[in-house]
Design an enzyme around this catalytic site. Structure first.
Site, PDB file in Angstrom:
ATOM      1  N   PHE A  22      12.309  34.285  62.365  1.00 26.12           N
ATOM      2  CA  PHE A  22      12.153  33.456  63.571  1.00 26.12           C
ATOM      3  C   PHE A  22      12.278  31.943  63.296  1.00 26.12           C
ATOM      4  CE2 PHE A  22       9.391  37.239  63.739  1.00 26.12           C
ATOM      5  CZ  PHE A  22      10.109  37.976  64.658  1.00 26.12           C
ATOM      6  N   GLY A  24      15.393  30.650  62.756  1.00 24.97           N
ATOM      7  CA  GLY A  24      16.719  30.240  63.243  1.00 24.97           C
ATOM      8  C   GLY A  24      17.831  30.330  62.204  1.00 24.97           C
ATOM      9  N   GLU A  96      21.656  38.071  56.394  1.00 22.74           N
ATOM     10  CA  GLU A  96      20.699  39.018  55.779  1.00 22.74           C
ATOM     11  C   GLU A  96      21.056  39.274  54.319  1.00 22.74           C
ATOM     12  OE1 GLU A  96      18.116  39.814  57.466  1.00 22.74           O
ATOM     13  OE2 GLU A  96      18.744  39.613  59.556  1.00 22.74           O
TER      14      GLU A  96
HETATM   15  P1  TMP Z   1      15.691  37.909  60.206  1.00 21.53           P
HETATM   16  O1  TMP Z   1      15.361  37.034  59.062  1.00 21.53           O
HETATM   17  O2  TMP Z   1      17.106  37.781  60.657  1.00 21.53           O
HETATM   18  O3  TMP Z   1      14.727  37.807  61.304  1.00 21.53           O
HETATM   19  O4  TMP Z   1      15.652  39.425  59.682  1.00 21.53           O
HETATM   20  C1  TMP Z   1      14.909  39.824  58.583  1.00 21.53           C
HETATM   21  C2  TMP Z   1      15.004  41.324  58.403  1.00 21.53           C
HETATM   22  O5  TMP Z   1      14.339  41.664  57.190  1.00 21.53           O
HETATM   23  C3  TMP Z   1      14.322  42.148  59.480  1.00 21.53           C
HETATM   24  O6  TMP Z   1      15.076  43.343  59.723  1.00 21.53           O
HETATM   25  C4  TMP Z   1      13.007  42.558  58.866  1.00 21.53           C
HETATM   26  C5  TMP Z   1      13.354  42.659  57.406  1.00 21.53           C
HETATM   27  N1  TMP Z   1      12.273  42.405  56.458  1.00 21.53           N
HETATM   28  C6  TMP Z   1      12.059  43.330  55.434  1.00 21.53           C
HETATM   29  O7  TMP Z   1      12.752  44.343  55.342  1.00 21.53           O
HETATM   30  N2  TMP Z   1      11.061  43.085  54.539  1.00 21.53           N
HETATM   31  C7  TMP Z   1      10.286  41.963  54.585  1.00 21.53           C
HETATM   32  O8  TMP Z   1       9.425  41.799  53.712  1.00 21.53           O
HETATM   33  C8  TMP Z   1      10.512  41.024  55.650  1.00 21.53           C
HETATM   34  C9  TMP Z   1       9.676  39.783  55.736  1.00 21.53           C
HETATM   35  C10 TMP Z   1      11.512  41.287  56.567  1.00 21.53           C
HETATM   36 MG    MG Z   2      18.559  36.701  61.457  1.00 22.16          MG
END
Ligand code: TMP
Ligand code: MG
Ligand code: ZN
Length: 210
Positions: A22, A24, A96
């Site tokens: 979250f 950005g 990612e």
């Molecule tokens: P985002 O950074 O685009 O919001 O997505 C992060 C992705 O990583 C989301 O699918 C959740 C995942 N995640 C994990 O698999 N393990 C973790 O420890 C964290 C913090 C996020």
């Molecule tokens: Mg993202």
């Protein structure tokens, strides 16, 4: 330069956009990609197949914007195929990136040698507050690092950590690192409001007692 000598390939560069959930990151990756496209650069966008949250064929930001991406599985063969595939592009955006195994670091190094501009976005920390997979390595070799912050949902201060909640409770330290999700499991928190449950999920076997 000697007459007849081949013109050396100009090396590319690596930009890393990191931060908590979250904050950005995907929006920033999209912004950078758009700028490159305005300059008529050819952009290839990649993502790990594991990130199937809202779409398998797009990168999607938390504010709902999306853009087509090539989803790669985590095998070395799939990751190495990028070297061939990337020949026709100037800029390679990767979202990612924390989910990819070590091989992505070698391939990114090769892309830079080939003159490509790589922009990689990913979580620098996992839900335990520890460096996520290959991210420390990428951050170390990057030409530029942008660390974004979110806002802590508890106290509204700057947040650089991601709180995982399972049934509303802080996740356990021993839980699996990968759990794909969004608001269903995660929220941004500052250092003070971040909580991790360090009690082991399985009680240790007590040996030698009579
Ligand atoms: P985002 O950074 O685009 O919001 O997505 C992060 C992705 O990583 C989301 O699918 C959740 C995942 N995640 C994990 O698999 N393990 C973790 O420890 C964290 C913090 C996020
Ligand atoms: Mg993202
Ligand atoms: Zn806070």
């Amino acid at each position: 330069m000697k007459i007849g000598a081949a013109t050396p390939i100009k090396k590319g560069r690596l930009e890393v956009v990191c931060g908590s959930m979250f904050s950005g990151k995907t929006e920033e990756l999209m912004r950078k990609i758009k700028r490159s496209e305005y300059a008529r650069q050819r952009v290839l966008v990649l993502k790990p197949q594991i990130d199937n949250r809202k779409s398998v064929t797009c990168i999607v930001s938390h504010d709902g914007r999306s853009r087509t991406a090539h989803a790669l599985d985590s095998s070395d063969v799939a990751i190495q195929s990028v070297i061939e595939f990337a020949q026709a592009f100037d800029v390679i955006g990767i979202d990612e990136v924390q989910f990819f195994p070590d091989e992505i670091v070698r391939v990114i190094g090769k892309l830079i040698e080939m003159g490509k501009h790589v922009v990689a976005a990913g979580l620098d920390l996992d839900f335990r507050g520890e460096p996520f997979g290959i991210m420390p390595y990428l951050l170390a070799i990057a030409d530029d690092v942008l660390k974004l912050k979110a806002i802590c949902v508890v106290c509204a201060k700057d947040a650089h950590q991601t709180q995982r909640l399972v049934n509303g409770q802080p996740a356990r330290y021993s839980d699996p690192i990968i759990l794909v999700g969004a608001e269903d499991f995660y929220e941004a928190r500052c250092r003070n409001c971040f909580v991790i449950d360090r009690t082991p999920s399985v009680l240790p076997v007590t040996q030698g007692l009579v």
